[in-house]
Design a protein around this motif. Structure first.
Motif, mmCIF file in Angstrom:
data_model
loop_
_atom_site.group_PDB
_atom_site.id
_atom_site.type_symbol
_atom_site.label_atom_id
_atom_site.label_comp_id
_atom_site.label_asym_id
_atom_site.label_seq_id
_atom_site.Cartn_x
_atom_site.Cartn_y
_atom_site.Cartn_z
ATOM 1 N N GLY A 1 4.538 -39.752 15.178
ATOM 2 C CA GLY A 1 3.587 -40.793 15.553
ATOM 3 C C GLY A 1 3.189 -41.711 14.415
ATOM 4 N N PRO B 1 4.188 -46.306 15.647
ATOM 5 C CA PRO B 1 3.643 -46.366 17.014
ATOM 6 C C PRO B 1 4.777 -46.504 18.046
ATOM 7 C CG PRO B 1 2.469 -47.866 15.559
ATOM 8 C CD PRO B 1 3.649 -47.351 14.790
ATOM 9 N N ASN B 2 4.714 -45.665 19.064
ATOM 10 C CA ASN B 2 5.740 -45.693 20.100
ATOM 11 C C ASN B 2 5.165 -45.101 21.377
ATOM 12 O OD1 ASN B 2 6.807 -42.709 20.424
ATOM 13 N ND2 ASN B 2 6.461 -43.013 18.225
ATOM 14 N N PRO B 3 5.807 -45.387 22.521
ATOM 15 C CA PRO B 3 5.281 -44.878 23.783
ATOM 16 C C PRO B 3 5.597 -43.398 24.035
ATOM 17 C CG PRO B 3 7.219 -46.225 24.189
ATOM 18 C CD PRO B 3 6.912 -46.324 22.717
ATOM 19 N N PHE C 1 5.444 -40.665 21.691
ATOM 20 C CA PHE C 1 4.576 -39.715 20.990
ATOM 21 C C PHE C 1 3.331 -40.445 20.495
ATOM 22 C CE2 PHE C 1 8.907 -38.188 20.429
ATOM 23 C CZ PHE C 1 8.793 -36.888 20.886
ATOM 24 N N THR C 2 2.180 -39.884 20.788
ATOM 25 C CA THR C 2 0.915 -40.471 20.354
ATOM 26 C C THR C 2 0.159 -39.429 19.541
ATOM 27 O OG1 THR C 2 0.837 -41.756 22.386
ATOM 28 C CG2 THR C 2 -1.207 -41.579 21.134
ATOM 29 N N ARG C 3 -0.322 -39.854 18.393
ATOM 30 C CA ARG C 3 -1.122 -38.949 17.550
ATOM 31 C C ARG C 3 -2.519 -38.832 18.115
ATOM 32 N NH1 ARG C 3 0.957 -38.043 12.135
ATOM 33 N NH2 ARG C 3 -1.070 -37.230 11.619
ATOM 34 N N MET C 4 -3.031 -37.614 18.119
ATOM 35 C CA MET C 4 -4.406 -37.388 18.563
ATOM 36 C C MET C 4 -5.382 -37.578 17.410
ATOM 37 S SD MET C 4 -3.949 -34.082 20.943
ATOM 38 C CE MET C 4 -2.715 -34.012 22.203
ATOM 39 N N GLU D 1 -5.750 -39.505 13.585
ATOM 40 C CA GLU D 1 -5.159 -40.544 12.735
ATOM 41 C C GLU D 1 -4.498 -39.927 11.496
ATOM 42 O OE1 GLU D 1 -6.593 -44.449 10.232
ATOM 43 O OE2 GLU D 1 -7.814 -43.778 11.911
ATOM 44 N N CYS E 1 0.885 -34.661 13.169
ATOM 45 C CA CYS E 1 -0.493 -34.475 13.623
ATOM 46 C C CYS E 1 -0.750 -32.977 13.795
ATOM 47 C CB CYS E 1 -0.670 -35.211 14.950
ATOM 48 S SG CYS E 1 -2.213 -34.902 15.790
ATOM 49 N N CYS F 1 -1.016 -31.945 17.393
ATOM 50 C CA CYS F 1 0.147 -32.295 18.227
ATOM 51 C C CYS F 1 1.258 -31.266 18.068
ATOM 52 C CB CYS F 1 0.679 -33.669 17.845
ATOM 53 S SG CYS F 1 -0.543 -34.974 17.987
#
Length: 151
Positions: A28, A31-33, A35-38, A40, A94, A97
């Motif tokens: 993450g 930025p990509n659709p 994988f999203t980091r929970m 920062e 993360c 994650c």
């Protein structure tokens, strides 16, 4: 050390880019659709991410040159490569994650215990990758000086 050819530098650049892209997307940092980091990413994740990708690319490129390493030394360096790459992946990811970490420690344990451990993992990964690269470059130098690998 023998001069590197354009092929060596091309392989190093290509592998570095692939490692950076894959690691960046999965953790993450890019930025990509998918994988999203929970949580920062800390500031140090970005330099560790880039340096580990560059070291990995340089390491792979050293395998294009003849080496004076024994099979045991080559195996040891390959283990360092893999462990260093895995540690850098864990270091920049993360903490909440990582399913294995959450399974082992729970969400609060991942934040409380694993999160603060990540900078140590980052230092360890860069050290292992650096040691492996140094050993590979030294063996290539020894090979060049001894005349091994010449047709």
């Amino acid at each position: 050390m023998r001069e590197w050819t354009a092929r060596h530098w091309s392989v190093a650049a290509l592998v570095s880019a692939v490692v950076a892209l894959v690691t960046g997307v999965v953790t993450g940092l890019v930025p990509n659709p998918l994988f999203t980091r929970m949580i920062e990413a800390p500031w140090w994740s970005y330099p560790v991410w880039i340096v580990s990708a560059v070291l990995s690319g340089l390491l792979v490129a050293t395998y294009l040159a003849p080496s004076a390493q024994s099979e045991a030394e080559r195996t040891r360096d390959q283990r360092r490569n893999v462990v260093g790459a895995v540690l850098s992946f864990l270091a920049v990811g993360c903490p909440t994650c990582n399913k294995l970490v959450v399974l082992a420690l729970g969400t609060s344990g991942a934040i409380t215990w694993f999160g603060p451990l990540q900078p140590v993992l980052a230092i360890g990964s860069l050290a292992l990758l650096g040691f492996a690269l140094r050993a590979r470059l030294r063996s290539a130098r020894v090979c060049r000086l001894s005349g091994a690998g010449r047709p």
